[in-house]
Write an enzyme that holds these catalytic residues in place. Structure first.
Site, PDB file in Angstrom:
ATOM      1  N   ARG A   1     -11.757 -22.104   7.063  1.00  0.00           N
ATOM      2  CA  ARG A   1     -10.566 -21.686   7.703  1.00  0.00           C
ATOM      3  C   ARG A   1     -10.935 -21.745   8.941  1.00  0.00           C
ATOM      4  O   ARG A   1     -10.170 -21.593   9.305  1.00  0.00           O
ATOM      5  CB  ARG A   1      -9.769 -20.402   7.094  1.00  0.00           C
ATOM      6  CG  ARG A   1      -8.975 -21.033   5.600  1.00  0.00           C
ATOM      7  CD  ARG A   1      -8.549 -18.820   5.204  1.00  0.00           C
ATOM      8  NE  ARG A   1      -8.136 -19.198   3.365  1.00  0.00           N
ATOM      9  CZ  ARG A   1      -8.002 -18.158   3.312  1.00  0.00           C
ATOM     10  NH1 ARG A   1      -7.271 -16.576   3.809  1.00  0.00           N
ATOM     11  NH2 ARG A   1      -7.425 -17.951   1.619  1.00  0.00           N
TER      12      ARG A   1
ATOM     13  N   GLY B   1       1.224 -14.682  -1.007  1.00  0.00           N
ATOM     14  CA  GLY B   1       1.580 -15.082  -1.563  1.00  0.00           C
ATOM     15  C   GLY B   1       0.754 -14.763  -3.384  1.00  0.00           C
ATOM     16  O   GLY B   1       1.012 -15.029  -4.803  1.00  0.00           O
TER      17      GLY B   1
ATOM     18  N   ASN C   1       4.565  -6.686   4.396  1.00  0.00           N
ATOM     19  CA  ASN C   1       3.763  -8.477   4.436  1.00  0.00           C
ATOM     20  C   ASN C   1       3.695  -9.043   2.822  1.00  0.00           C
ATOM     21  O   ASN C   1       3.545  -9.508   2.606  1.00  0.00           O
ATOM     22  CB  ASN C   1       2.586  -8.890   5.020  1.00  0.00           C
ATOM     23  CG  ASN C   1       3.072  -8.618   6.847  1.00  0.00           C
ATOM     24  OD1 ASN C   1       3.285  -9.021   7.050  1.00  0.00           O
ATOM     25  ND2 ASN C   1       1.541  -8.078   6.949  1.00  0.00           N
ATOM     26  N   THR C   2       3.821  -7.329   1.919  1.00  0.00           N
ATOM     27  CA  THR C   2       3.326  -7.883   0.964  1.00  0.00           C
ATOM     28  C   THR C   2       4.147  -8.553   0.030  1.00  0.00           C
ATOM     29  O   THR C   2       4.034  -9.382  -1.213  1.00  0.00           O
ATOM     30  CB  THR C   2       2.860  -6.457   0.147  1.00  0.00           C
ATOM     31  OG1 THR C   2       2.586  -5.658   0.825  1.00  0.00           O
ATOM     32  CG2 THR C   2       2.548  -6.671  -1.117  1.00  0.00           C
TER      33      THR C   2
ATOM     34  N   HIS D   1      -5.136 -12.339   9.034  1.00  0.00           N
ATOM     35  CA  HIS D   1      -5.012 -10.969   8.208  1.00  0.00           C
ATOM     36  C   HIS D   1      -5.913  -9.862   9.350  1.00  0.00           C
ATOM     37  O   HIS D   1      -6.269 -10.734  10.084  1.00  0.00           O
ATOM     38  CB  HIS D   1      -5.502 -11.510   7.495  1.00  0.00           C
ATOM     39  CG  HIS D   1      -5.534  -9.455   6.416  1.00  0.00           C
ATOM     40  ND1 HIS D   1      -4.696  -9.754   5.584  1.00  0.00           N
ATOM     41  CD2 HIS D   1      -6.655  -9.145   6.579  1.00  0.00           C
ATOM     42  CE1 HIS D   1      -5.406  -8.543   5.030  1.00  0.00           C
ATOM     43  NE2 HIS D   1      -6.385  -7.756   6.175  1.00  0.00           N
TER      44      HIS D   1
ATOM     45  N   GLU E   1      -3.794  -2.536   4.545  1.00  0.00           N
ATOM     46  CA  GLU E   1      -4.232  -3.729   6.094  1.00  0.00           C
ATOM     47  C   GLU E   1      -4.275  -2.729   7.325  1.00  0.00           C
ATOM     48  O   GLU E   1      -5.343  -2.659   7.904  1.00  0.00           O
ATOM     49  CB  GLU E   1      -2.769  -4.259   6.358  1.00  0.00           C
ATOM     50  CG  GLU E   1      -3.958  -5.602   7.228  1.00  0.00           C
ATOM     51  CD  GLU E   1      -2.987  -6.711   7.109  1.00  0.00           C
ATOM     52  OE1 GLU E   1      -1.699  -6.870   6.275  1.00  0.00           O
ATOM     53  OE2 GLU E   1      -3.069  -7.359   8.352  1.00  0.00           O
TER      54      GLU E   1
ATOM     55  N   ASP F   1       1.495  -0.003  14.906  1.00  0.00           N
ATOM     56  CA  ASP F   1       1.487   1.457  15.117  1.00  0.00           C
ATOM     57  C   ASP F   1       0.946   2.362  14.748  1.00  0.00           C
ATOM     58  O   ASP F   1       0.901   3.577  15.538  1.00  0.00           O
ATOM     59  CB  ASP F   1       3.159   1.472  14.552  1.00  0.00           C
ATOM     60  CG  ASP F   1       4.103  -0.085  14.825  1.00  0.00           C
ATOM     61  OD1 ASP F   1       3.992  -0.700  15.444  1.00  0.00           O
ATOM     62  OD2 ASP F   1       5.517   0.850  14.639  1.00  0.00           O
TER      63      ASP F   1
ATOM     64  N   LEU G   1      -4.265  -8.479  -2.154  1.00  0.00           N
ATOM     65  CA  LEU G   1      -3.213  -6.729  -2.937  1.00  0.00           C
ATOM     66  C   LEU G   1      -4.013  -5.790  -4.195  1.00  0.00           C
ATOM     67  O   LEU G   1      -3.895  -4.849  -4.099  1.00  0.00           O
ATOM     68  CB  LEU G   1      -3.126  -8.332  -3.873  1.00  0.00           C
ATOM     69  CG  LEU G   1      -1.615  -9.099  -3.247  1.00  0.00           C
ATOM     70  CD1 LEU G   1      -0.903  -7.513  -3.655  1.00  0.00           C
ATOM     71  CD2 LEU G   1      -1.231  -9.085  -1.954  1.00  0.00           C
TER      72      LEU G   1
ATOM     73  N   ALA H   1       0.540  -1.036   0.163  1.00  0.00           N
ATOM     74  CA  ALA H   1       0.173   0.155   0.456  1.00  0.00           C
ATOM     75  C   ALA H   1       0.977   1.065  -0.128  1.00  0.00           C
ATOM     76  O   ALA H   1       0.715   2.493  -0.601  1.00  0.00           O
ATOM     77  CB  ALA H   1      -1.210  -0.004   1.260  1.00  0.00           C
TER      78      ALA H   1
HETATM   79  P1  ADP Z   1       0.102  -3.688   3.278  1.00  0.00           P
HETATM   80  O1  ADP Z   1      -0.075  -5.005   2.780  1.00  0.00           O
HETATM   81  O2  ADP Z   1      -0.769  -2.551   3.729  1.00  0.00           O
HETATM   82  O3  ADP Z   1       1.018  -3.377   2.375  1.00  0.00           O
HETATM   83  P2  ADP Z   1       2.085  -4.090   5.063  1.00  0.00           P
HETATM   84  O4  ADP Z   1       1.896  -5.477   6.026  1.00  0.00           O
HETATM   85  O5  ADP Z   1       2.785  -4.910   3.274  1.00  0.00           O
HETATM   86  O6  ADP Z   1       0.911  -3.673   4.925  1.00  0.00           O
HETATM   87  O7  ADP Z   1       3.027  -3.233   4.704  1.00  0.00           O
HETATM   88  C1  ADP Z   1       3.322  -1.917   5.783  1.00  0.00           C
HETATM   89  C2  ADP Z   1       4.923  -1.914   5.946  1.00  0.00           C
HETATM   90  O8  ADP Z   1       4.742  -0.987   7.372  1.00  0.00           O
HETATM   91  C3  ADP Z   1       5.780  -3.255   6.734  1.00  0.00           C
HETATM   92  O9  ADP Z   1       6.944  -2.574   6.302  1.00  0.00           O
HETATM   93  C4  ADP Z   1       5.855  -2.282   8.123  1.00  0.00           C
HETATM   94  O10 ADP Z   1       7.367  -2.786   8.620  1.00  0.00           O
HETATM   95  C5  ADP Z   1       5.871  -0.586   7.773  1.00  0.00           C
HETATM   96  N1  ADP Z   1       5.542  -0.142   9.325  1.00  0.00           N
HETATM   97  C6  ADP Z   1       5.162  -0.515   9.908  1.00  0.00           C
HETATM   98  N2  ADP Z   1       4.854  -0.044  11.299  1.00  0.00           N
HETATM   99  C7  ADP Z   1       6.102   1.063  11.081  1.00  0.00           C
HETATM  100  C8  ADP Z   1       6.425   2.585  11.928  1.00  0.00           C
HETATM  101  N3  ADP Z   1       5.883   2.783  12.829  1.00  0.00           N
HETATM  102  N4  ADP Z   1       7.450   3.315  11.159  1.00  0.00           N
HETATM  103  C9  ADP Z   1       7.280   2.845   9.585  1.00  0.00           C
HETATM  104  N5  ADP Z   1       7.143   2.202   9.107  1.00  0.00           N
HETATM  105  C10 ADP Z   1       6.269   0.772   9.483  1.00  0.00           C
END
Ligand code: ADP
Length: 601
Positions: free
Chosen positions: A426, A189, A184-185, A536, A565, A367, A581, A157
């Site tokens: 699931r 999968g 997580n992206t 999730h 997310e 966070d 996605l 995102a």
């Molecule tokens: P989405 O699928 O919504 O893009 P992801 O889990 O793929 O979510 O990506 C979220 C990203 O944000 C991760 O790389 C995570 O490490 C990062 N992140 C989470 N908290 C913080 C924060 N406080 N400051 C900077 N990056 C952060």
């Protein structure tokens, strides 16, 4: 072709790391290395990492470690890059094996350290001396920067938002708390749901935006926000075309993603989510977008109710102040890796304590939710937490899975008994697994249900490798399997006999299983351990269809956008496989566009 280019990138990285730190190794001869002594030469050793064996080559002279190079590994591209780069480098600069683990890549880091220790011991090194921790002192400076748009979190995102804001004329800074981008992206999968007549019609698939809408709304038990769902399904295909314009490639063979309900899942050509991240990073590296890794957002700056920036903690413990001319986009992902938060919001599951692992990257600690709540943001659907019964019991990861589909496996508990229909929803399977000893199941298959010993699962692993690594147990008879799994043979035999009978009779399965296609009766047999894992978190920040964050009084918080997310309301109580996605891309792109147009000052 693709794999080769990844390998080439990794080798290039390793080569440059070796060269760089061979030089630095020389420069650091004053780092108390005088007491070290070795038999000069080049040594190789291996240790177990996340996806199997990792091998290092270590070069030493009489008194110092000259270079450490990872020469073989099966770690996930990008996720492990930072560890592969930093850990060998730190060992050489500090002349010590007591170096920091790279967060997000614990297994890889530990494997490099362990293998290096073995090699150094072989070289006659004194482990006690090598284990002395040496501090790398670096200058710590506070930083203040300004850009039109600040993006917090560099998963799918966030990267989508950054690219789209930049394409709409904004200068952009993206901060990411982990040492590498992807979140997580990159480990997902990665199937992407979109109604796509161009690909669906040749396959004889009749689909419609309306059907995608209904399945998403009803699949989420009608708890999702209809406006957001409509935005999602209507924009899923245009956003996919946008991704293609950035270099993303999909195969033409559409799939039904597990739990996706319909063959509208687009499968990337590159493994896992690496294609998305590569496409975004190609754009980012050649445009006015700055990415700051190891920079953790801690607080939103708010002036007269308007969000104008972010305060973050930099890589060296320094303060990083980022001011936004137009707005801040929160894309920090979910809270699947935050045990305390999971426990606080969970209402459905018996427990989500630390015994339950997660498929998520370690950065998924909620966070963004905490920071936004501090500026009065409204949270929706926080108790909707999706679990899978299919995680590695030690790591929570979906890697190492032995089964290849619902048709060809059974689940056996530690007593040797089946306990649920393996083709259930699931959540039903997961709830049943809570009742089993150690919340543990063996996924059992036989030799003729596995395509070939060379077939790869989603994580690029073959069954042969999994057996070699001890992740999957192989046995030439049922008796041997029972013995190796330490469970009663009579129960295992009775369970499989009953299941095979149900396949013969095409009905009468004691658990109501409907997919009865393949018997499990041909040695060798294989079994892999699986347990419950958090996948999730569907709840999060309330947003509108422009990706603006809504406060507890149902008003827009000016200057604050969110996507992915970290938001709630799209998936209701259950996310369809393949919709995540599409969600993060559609809303990431919208957030970027709108933040770029939004002038605060
Ligand atoms: P989405 O699928 O919504 O893009 P992801 O889990 O793929 O979510 O990506 C979220 C990203 O944000 C991760 O790389 C995570 O490490 C990062 N992140 C989470 N908290 C913080 C924060 N406080 N400051 C900077 N990056 C952060």
């Amino acid at each position: 072709m693709k794999k080769r280019s990844i390998l080439r990138r990794i080798s290039a990285l390793l080569l440059s790391t070796t060269m760089l730190f061979s030089i630095m190794g020389c420069k650091n001869s004053n780092l108390e290395t005088t007491q070290l002594s070795f038999k000069p030469g080049t040594y190789e050793a291996s240790s177990k990492a996340h996806n199997g064996d990792l091998k290092v080559q270590v070069e030493v002279d009489d008194t110092s470690i000259k270079s450490v190079t990872v020469i073989e590994h099966g770690e996930t591209p990008n996720v492990s890059d930072a560890a592969l780069e930093k850990v060998p480098a730190a060992i050489v600069t500090t002349q010590s094996v007591a170096v920091d683990i790279v967060s997000g890549a614990t297994y890889t880091s530990n494997a490099i350290i362990e293998a290096t220790k073995i090699a150094l011991q072989e070289a006659g090194g004194n482990l006690e001396l090598l284990n002395v921790k040496k501090e790398q002192t670096e200058k710590v400076e506070d930083i203040e920067k300004t850009a039109d748009v600040i993006v917090v979190g560099a998963g799918g995102a966030g990267l989508a938002a950054a690219v789209s804001a930049s394409q709409n004329g904004a200068s952009v800074i993206v901060i990411e708390k982990m040492p590498s981008v992807g979140g997580n992206t990159i480990i997902s999968g990665s199937g992407y749901n979109a109604v796509d007549p161009k690909r669906q019609e040749p396959l004889g698939i009749e689909d419609s935006i309306e059907l995608h809408y209904t399945q998403t709304y009803e699949g989420g038990d009608k708890l999702g926000n209809p406006d957001l769902i409509r935005t999602l399904v209507e924009n899923a295909y245009p956003a996919l075309e946008w991704l293609e314009s950035l270099g993303m490639e999909y195969t033409d063979n559409l799939i039904t993603v597990l739990g996706g309900l319909f063959p509208r899942g687009h499968k990337p050509v590159k493994p896992l989510g690496t294609g998305y991240v590569d496409a975004y990073m190609n754009y980012i590296n050649s445009n006015d977008v700055e990415v700051m890794v190891e920079t953790k957002a801690e607080e939103l700056i708010i002036e007269d109710g308007i969000v104008t920036g972010v305060i973050a903690l930099g890589a060296n413990g320094n303060k990083v102040t980022l001011n936004a001319n137009n707005g801040v986009i929160l894309t920090t992902g979910g809270f699947g890796a935050n045990v305390e938060m999971r426990q606080e919001y969970n209402k459905k599951w018996p427990t989500l304590d630390e015994t339950i692992k997660t498929t998520n990257a370690p950065g998924a600690t909620g966070d963004g939710l905490i920071m936004a709540e501090a500026v009065n943001a409204n949270l929706v659907g926080m108790n909707e937490i999706q679990l899978l019964p299919m995680g590695d019991p030690n790591t929570g990861s979906l890697s190492g899975k032995v089964g290849v589909g619902v048709a060809s496996n059974v689940f056996i508990n530690k007593e040797g008994n089946r306990f649920v229909a393996e083709d259930e929803r699931r959540d039903v399977m997961t709830m049943a697994l809570y009742e089993q000893t150690d919340k543990w199941l063996w996924e059992v298959i036989d030799s003729d249900t596995y395509p070939t010993p060379e077939s790869k699962n989603n994580f690029n692993q073959t069954i042969t490798e999994l057996v070699e690594q001890g992740i999957v147990i192989k046995a030439d008879s049922l008796e041997e399997l029972a013995e190796k799994l330490d469970l009663p043979y009579e129960n295992l035999k009775a369970s499989l006999d009953k299941y095979n009978e149900a396949v013969d009779n095409q009905g009468g399965d004691e658990f109501g299983r409907k997919i009865l296609e393949q018997k499990i009766d041909t040695a060798p047999f294989y079994a892999g351990a699986r347990s419950i894992t958090v996948h999730h978190t569907m709840g999060g920040l309330e947003i509108n269809t422009s990706a603006e964050v809504i406060n507890k009084d149902s008003e827009i918080i000016e200057g604050l956008f969110a996507a992915g997310e970290v938001t709630g309301g799209v998936h209701g109580s259950n996310r369809l496989g393949g919709n995540a996605l599409a969600d993060i891309t559609v809303f990431g792109k919208i957030a970027g566009e709108n933040a770029a147009k939004n002038k605060l000052k």
